[in-house]
Structures are given as structure tokens and as C-alpha cells.
Scaffold this active site. Sequence first.
Site, PDB file in Angstrom:
ATOM      1  N   HIS A 102      -7.273  10.132  -1.984  1.00 21.29           N
ATOM      2  CA  HIS A 102      -6.708   9.948  -0.643  1.00 21.29           C
ATOM      3  C   HIS A 102      -7.569  10.547   0.472  1.00 21.29           C
ATOM      4  O   HIS A 102      -7.734   9.959   1.527  1.00 21.29           O
ATOM      5  CB  HIS A 102      -5.297  10.557  -0.605  1.00 21.29           C
TER       6      HIS A 102
ATOM      7  N   LYS B  50      -2.303   6.469  -4.120  1.00 19.33           N
ATOM      8  CA  LYS B  50      -3.385   7.416  -3.828  1.00 19.33           C
ATOM      9  C   LYS B  50      -3.110   8.797  -4.412  1.00 19.33           C
ATOM     10  O   LYS B  50      -1.982   9.288  -4.375  1.00 19.33           O
ATOM     11  CB  LYS B  50      -3.585   7.525  -2.308  1.00 19.33           C
TER      12      LYS B  50
ATOM     13  N   TYR C 169       3.346   9.968   0.733  1.00 26.92           N
ATOM     14  CA  TYR C 169       4.292   9.341   1.667  1.00 26.92           C
ATOM     15  C   TYR C 169       5.743   9.687   1.324  1.00 26.92           C
ATOM     16  O   TYR C 169       6.641   9.481   2.139  1.00 26.92           O
ATOM     17  CB  TYR C 169       4.106   7.815   1.726  1.00 26.92           C
TER      18      TYR C 169
ATOM     19  N   ASP D 136       0.844  -1.200   0.000  1.00 28.53           N
ATOM     20  CA  ASP D 136       0.000   0.000   0.000  1.00 28.53           C
ATOM     21  C   ASP D 136       0.881   1.252   0.000  1.00 28.53           C
ATOM     22  O   ASP D 136       1.700   1.439   0.903  1.00 28.53           O
ATOM     23  CB  ASP D 136      -0.897   0.016   1.243  1.00 28.53           C
TER      24      ASP D 136
END
Length: 316
Positions: free
Chosen positions: A110, A77, A48, A43
Amino acid sequence: MTTLKLNNGLEIPSIGLGTWKSKPGEVRDAVATALRAGYRHIDCAWIYGNEREVGEGLREVFEEGTLSREEVWITSKLWNDRHAPEDVGPALQESLDNLGLEYLDLYLIHWPVAHRRGTVLPKTADEQLSLDERPLAETWKAMEELVDERRCRSIGVSNLSRKKLEGLLPATRIRPAMNQVELHPYLQQPDLVEYCKKENILLTAYSPLGSRDRASAMKGDDEPVLLEDPVVNAIAERHGSPARVLIAWALARGTVVIPKSVNRERIRHNLTAAEVALSEEEMNQLAKLDRARRYVTGAFWALENGPYTMDKLWDE
Ligand code: A2P
């Protein structure tokens, strides 16, 4: 590895490796370790900031020749500043380039939150756009085109309340296959779980272990520590570890679960939770722990005089 069937017929491996908070210097090894240990689901997200290194870990294992791209489920996302329909395709492409992939298995919106283009994290409300100005239904249409173009196999959402899903569904041609939300025994969201089940939308449980490694700015002062919960620990005496209990709980509820770790032993250990069968009595004890307690509160989107308040974000 057990799988769950999405409403488009595809099967998603029930345990995935979470990569939020995994540092670029650590995540390559984490991904490679996970795949070698038997994980088939990673994931990711653009925000990130580590997709390139995730991609290096994937490539490292694919180059060994025993595992192919098609055998691994990869999610990413769309970030909040790319909700304008014309930005969605290029945003996906950026994640694909980062990850070194031709397609994603799942691409999610997201947050139900929009920023002005180029604003990664807004500091003031004028850097935000309301959902009236930037409706989710329009972003969704652009997500649907990505499936038409075969650049991702499934599309979904993240952090959506039941009310927001109810608002979005009538406007969809391709139904969301997934809603990824925070779920653990302190935040069980029974109403959302029931609704998604009825609507045939799978849920992924994020922060299943309580995300203790969040930045201190995101933590409350007197936060209860899920992994230290006495009931979870008592049950863990029979099942190996609190983490195994928490992951097994998520699986028993029919959700996908994405525990994050960058530690080789814990990565391997977490996957073994698939072997844990919690008894009805243990599930009942865990059900009683619900305290509607979010660790990821979304408070960072509630800026002064801005379009987002906590009430409107979660519709609670
Ligand atoms: P680490 O990455 O050093 O293993 P969440 O998945 O809820 O976001 O939680 C992630 C946090 O839980 C990280 O701090 C991670 O640390 C830790 N963690 C992951 N697996 C385990 C485990 N089996 N036991 C204890 N802590 C764990």
C-alpha cells in the site's frame, strides 16, 4: 467494459469502484449496485476498514447467480505494519477472509512506509521502521510467494516514485504489474507515467475526482476543488459532467481509474465515462491544468525525528 493488459498477460477492467472512505454501512450497497450496473472491478484495502461489508456486497450479487467470482477483478492492499516477510501471507489471508474470497486478482504494497507490527497509524517515530530496516525488496519476495501459491494472480505496489521503482525492479523475480498512485489533472506526474509505460507497469489513478470526502485533518485550508475547476466544467458542458470528464481523461491516458462513490446514481453515472471521447484540443486544455498538487500528501508519515520526510517519500 474496456480492459488494459498487465505485464503478466491478465486484463484488468479500466474502471473500478473505489472503496476508500466508503462507510461500512454504505459500501455493501455500493458494491452490489456497481456490479449490477456493469462494473467488473472493485478496489479495496485492509486499512479502509470495510472489507467485510465489501465482501457482503460481492456475495449478495454472486448469490443471484448471474455473475461469477471469475468475472470480477478484486484488488486489495498490504498494510504498512505487515511488511515483515512472515506477516505478508497472513495479512493477505485476513483480507481474503474479510472479503469471503479464495484469491485476489491483485495485491499491492500500500505504501513505501513501514510500521512496527501492530501499529496501524503511528503517532510517534518510534512506531515506524525505516526502509533500510524493512526493505521493500524483502517484502516483495514474500509477495512473489503469494503468486507462486496462487493466492493472488498479480502483485504490485502503490504510492511508489520512479526512483523507488527503479530501486525495486532489479530485486524482483516477478515484476510489479501495477503502481497505484494519485493521478488527476492537478497531479499529472508525466515523468512517472512515461517511466511506467516504458517499463510495462500499468498505473491506477486514485483520487481521480479530487477526493473531497477526505477527513478534514487530511485537507489543506485553501485546497483547489478539482470538480469545480472552470476548465473541467467548460469541457463538461459537452460531455455531461465534470466527473465524466475526469474519468475519461484518466482512460485517455491509458491508466486504470477508480472513482469512489456510495451513491447509486453517481456509481452508475461514473461508469458511463467510458463512452466519452475527449478531443485533442480538450486533452491539451486539461494538460495545462497540471500544478503538481497532491491531495493525499502523505504528511501523516512525516513524524518528528522519524525516518520519513515528504522529500524522501515522494523523492521530489
Ligand atoms: P459520493 O460517494 O457521495 O458519491 P475520489 O474518487 O477522487 O476519491 O472522489 C470521491 C468523492 O467524489 C466522494 O465525495 C464522492 O461522493 C464524490 N463523487 C463520486 N462521483 C461523483 C460524481 N459523479 N459527481 C460528483 N461527485 C462525485
